[in-house]
Design an enzyme around this catalytic site. Structure first.
Site, PDB file in Angstrom:
ATOM      1  N   ARG A  32      -5.848   6.936   3.343  1.00  0.00           N
ATOM      2  CA  ARG A  32      -5.852   6.002   2.286  1.00  0.00           C
ATOM      3  C   ARG A  32      -6.625   6.547   1.030  1.00  0.00           C
ATOM      4  O   ARG A  32      -7.444   5.672   0.227  1.00  0.00           O
ATOM      5  CB  ARG A  32      -6.813   4.606   2.714  1.00  0.00           C
ATOM      6  CG  ARG A  32      -6.150   3.866   3.982  1.00  0.00           C
ATOM      7  CD  ARG A  32      -6.841   2.445   4.034  1.00  0.00           C
ATOM      8  NE  ARG A  32      -6.292   1.810   5.329  1.00  0.00           N
ATOM      9  CZ  ARG A  32      -6.950   0.861   5.879  1.00  0.00           C
ATOM     10  NH1 ARG A  32      -8.241   0.801   5.614  1.00  0.00           N
ATOM     11  NH2 ARG A  32      -6.367   0.503   6.988  1.00  0.00           N
ATOM     12  N   ARG A  36      -7.732   1.655  -3.394  1.00  0.00           N
ATOM     13  CA  ARG A  36      -8.319   0.382  -4.242  1.00  0.00           C
ATOM     14  C   ARG A  36      -9.769   1.042  -4.765  1.00  0.00           C
ATOM     15  O   ARG A  36     -10.187   0.643  -5.829  1.00  0.00           O
ATOM     16  CB  ARG A  36      -8.605  -1.057  -3.498  1.00  0.00           C
ATOM     17  CG  ARG A  36      -7.218  -1.787  -3.473  1.00  0.00           C
ATOM     18  CD  ARG A  36      -7.405  -2.964  -2.681  1.00  0.00           C
ATOM     19  NE  ARG A  36      -7.767  -2.596  -1.146  1.00  0.00           N
ATOM     20  CZ  ARG A  36      -8.059  -3.638  -0.092  1.00  0.00           C
ATOM     21  NH1 ARG A  36      -8.443  -4.645  -0.650  1.00  0.00           N
ATOM     22  NH2 ARG A  36      -8.460  -3.099   0.995  1.00  0.00           N
ATOM     23  N   ARG A  45      -1.566  -0.871  -9.765  1.00  0.00           N
ATOM     24  CA  ARG A  45      -1.245  -2.029  -8.857  1.00  0.00           C
ATOM     25  C   ARG A  45      -1.139  -3.634  -9.623  1.00  0.00           C
ATOM     26  O   ARG A  45      -0.177  -4.387  -9.309  1.00  0.00           O
ATOM     27  CB  ARG A  45      -2.442  -2.349  -7.758  1.00  0.00           C
ATOM     28  CG  ARG A  45      -2.473  -3.567  -6.930  1.00  0.00           C
ATOM     29  CD  ARG A  45      -1.367  -3.418  -5.965  1.00  0.00           C
ATOM     30  NE  ARG A  45      -1.411  -4.636  -4.981  1.00  0.00           N
ATOM     31  CZ  ARG A  45      -1.062  -5.788  -5.404  1.00  0.00           C
ATOM     32  NH1 ARG A  45      -0.556  -6.217  -6.632  1.00  0.00           N
ATOM     33  NH2 ARG A  45      -1.010  -6.853  -4.349  1.00  0.00           N
ATOM     34  N   ASP A  82       3.553   1.892   3.647  1.00  0.00           N
ATOM     35  CA  ASP A  82       2.720   1.047   4.445  1.00  0.00           C
ATOM     36  C   ASP A  82       3.783   1.171   5.721  1.00  0.00           C
ATOM     37  O   ASP A  82       5.016   1.496   5.946  1.00  0.00           O
ATOM     38  CB  ASP A  82       2.752  -0.096   3.956  1.00  0.00           C
ATOM     39  CG  ASP A  82       1.899  -0.949   5.010  1.00  0.00           C
ATOM     40  OD1 ASP A  82       2.277  -1.732   5.992  1.00  0.00           O
ATOM     41  OD2 ASP A  82       0.745  -1.055   4.568  1.00  0.00           O
ATOM     42  N   TYR A 158       1.876  -6.079  15.281  1.00  0.00           N
ATOM     43  CA  TYR A 158       1.924  -6.636  13.867  1.00  0.00           C
ATOM     44  C   TYR A 158       3.114  -7.580  14.020  1.00  0.00           C
ATOM     45  O   TYR A 158       3.348  -8.763  13.586  1.00  0.00           O
ATOM     46  CB  TYR A 158       1.878  -5.985  12.768  1.00  0.00           C
ATOM     47  CG  TYR A 158       0.682  -5.301  12.514  1.00  0.00           C
ATOM     48  CD1 TYR A 158      -0.262  -6.089  11.644  1.00  0.00           C
ATOM     49  CD2 TYR A 158       0.231  -4.063  12.739  1.00  0.00           C
ATOM     50  CE1 TYR A 158      -1.445  -5.785  11.363  1.00  0.00           C
ATOM     51  CE2 TYR A 158      -1.116  -3.673  12.448  1.00  0.00           C
ATOM     52  CZ  TYR A 158      -1.829  -4.435  11.719  1.00  0.00           C
ATOM     53  OH  TYR A 158      -2.972  -3.834  11.514  1.00  0.00           O
TER      54      TYR A 158
END
Length: 350
Positions: A32, A36, A45, A82, A158
């Site tokens: 990652r 962020r 973003r 992703d 998921y």
């Protein structure tokens, strides 16, 4: 491991390590690493408007991938995307809710699975592959490019629940109560994931990583069936197309016995370790069989100061002389101070 004198000079040092050599210095990247905690990521973003637009717009994905390379000079860039691109391309609705994570249209049974596409949506996949080619064209020669996919078990968790859950009980229950459905789901993901990785490698990725982020919730027998075996099949399918493909497996939460069996059965070039792994035990068991990647606790990176210095020092000592790639034991957290990342890199590079 191969001796330093035979270390594959001329290649990016991360690839030297993946090939079993001990580079002159320890290569470093972070899971990652494009995210962020970086102000430039947050700005882009906001411009993109939503996460999937960021993933599926090649120019955006290229820019985000390159941001941490420009700022920190990591030894590898990892494609910004992703793990849920694969089920999305198979026909699952997918959204990302602020503060809540991904939401998918659930696939709880065989009828729902049969309603999905037979082949992944080429438009979605091709956008990702276009980004891979664009990243490779703009990366420094010495910087390796990593592609990735989610492992079938983790992606299936998921899909069955339609979201992440604390212990992935919906998928575990489905694997116990309807193994025929769950096997068919895993089979679909093995095929789609292998094709996706082959596409990334052909588009310019130097190596790929398979993220099994929820491997740690499986008992030993389920780990063999739902984590190791699907990864083994993906590796075999990818190498049938690209025999020298470099592949990293990251089974978060796996035991030492599980890691040892995974490496033996899959033939991956490298195994990623989470921060709970017994480094000395792993090195003793696997250091002569594959490269090792990891495994700084992401919280040590937040803590900084003495805690960070001691953690990095102990990690480097435990892996000294091994084919080792420095990384975190999971993804960097959004609240991580940039100055701490800079300090970590300085400590690793001496």
């Amino acid at each position: 491991m191969k001796a330093p004198a035979d270390r594959g000079d001329g290649q990016p040092i991360l690839l030297q390590a993946l090939d079993g050599h001990v580079p002159d210095r320890t290569p470093i990247w972070m899971m990652r690493q494009a995210g962020r905690y970086l102000p430039e990521y947050r700005e882009l973003r906001a411009r993109a408007g939503d996460f999937l637009t960021l993933c599926y717009t090649p120019d955006f994905a290229v820019e985000v991938t390159l941001q941490p390379i420009r700022r920190f000079g990591f030894d590898a860039a990892i494609l910004f995307s992703d793990i849920l691109v694969v089920p999305h391309a198979l026909g699952c609705d997918l959204t990302f809710e602020a503060g809540e994570g991904p939401r998918l249209s659930p696939v709880p049974d065989l009828a729902a699975l049969k309603a999905l596409r037979g082949d992944p949506d080429a438009d979605k996949v091709d956008r990702v592959l276009e980004a891979v080619s664009g990243i490779r064209a703009k990366l420094p020669r010495e910087t390796a490019l990593l592609g990735f996919c989610g492992a079938p078990w983790t992606v299936a968790t998921y899909m069955v629940a339609g979201r992440g859950t604390p212990d992935q009980a919906p998928a575990r229950l489905a694997s116990l109560t309807d193994p025929a459905f769950f096997e068919a789901l895993i089979d679909r993901l093995v095929e789609a994931s292998a094709r996706y990785l082959v596409g990334q490698l052909r588009a310019g990725a130097d190596a790929v990583q398979i993220f099994d982020s929820w491997a740690g919730v499986l008992d030993p027998e389920a780990f063999r069936r739902w984590s190791i075996e699907p990864i083994r099949r993906i590796v075999a399918l990818v190498r049938a197309e690209i025999p020298d493909a470099r592949i990293i497996a990251f089974p978060k939460g796996a035991t030492l016995a599980g890691l040892t069996e995974l490496v033996a059965r899959t033939g991956v070039n490298c195994v990623g370790l989470d921060w709970t792994a017994d480094r000395r035990g792993v090195r003793y068991a696997l250091g002569a069989k594959c490269a090792l990647q990891g495994n700084l606790d992401p919280l040590a990176l937040i803590a900084g100061r003495t805690a960070l210095e001691e953690a990095v020092g102990a990690l480097m000592q435990d892996f000294r002389g091994a084919a080792h790639i420095f990384n975190l034991g999971h993804g960097i957290r959004p609240e991580t101070p940039i100055a701490h990342v800079e300090k970590m890199i300085a400590l690793v590079r001496g």
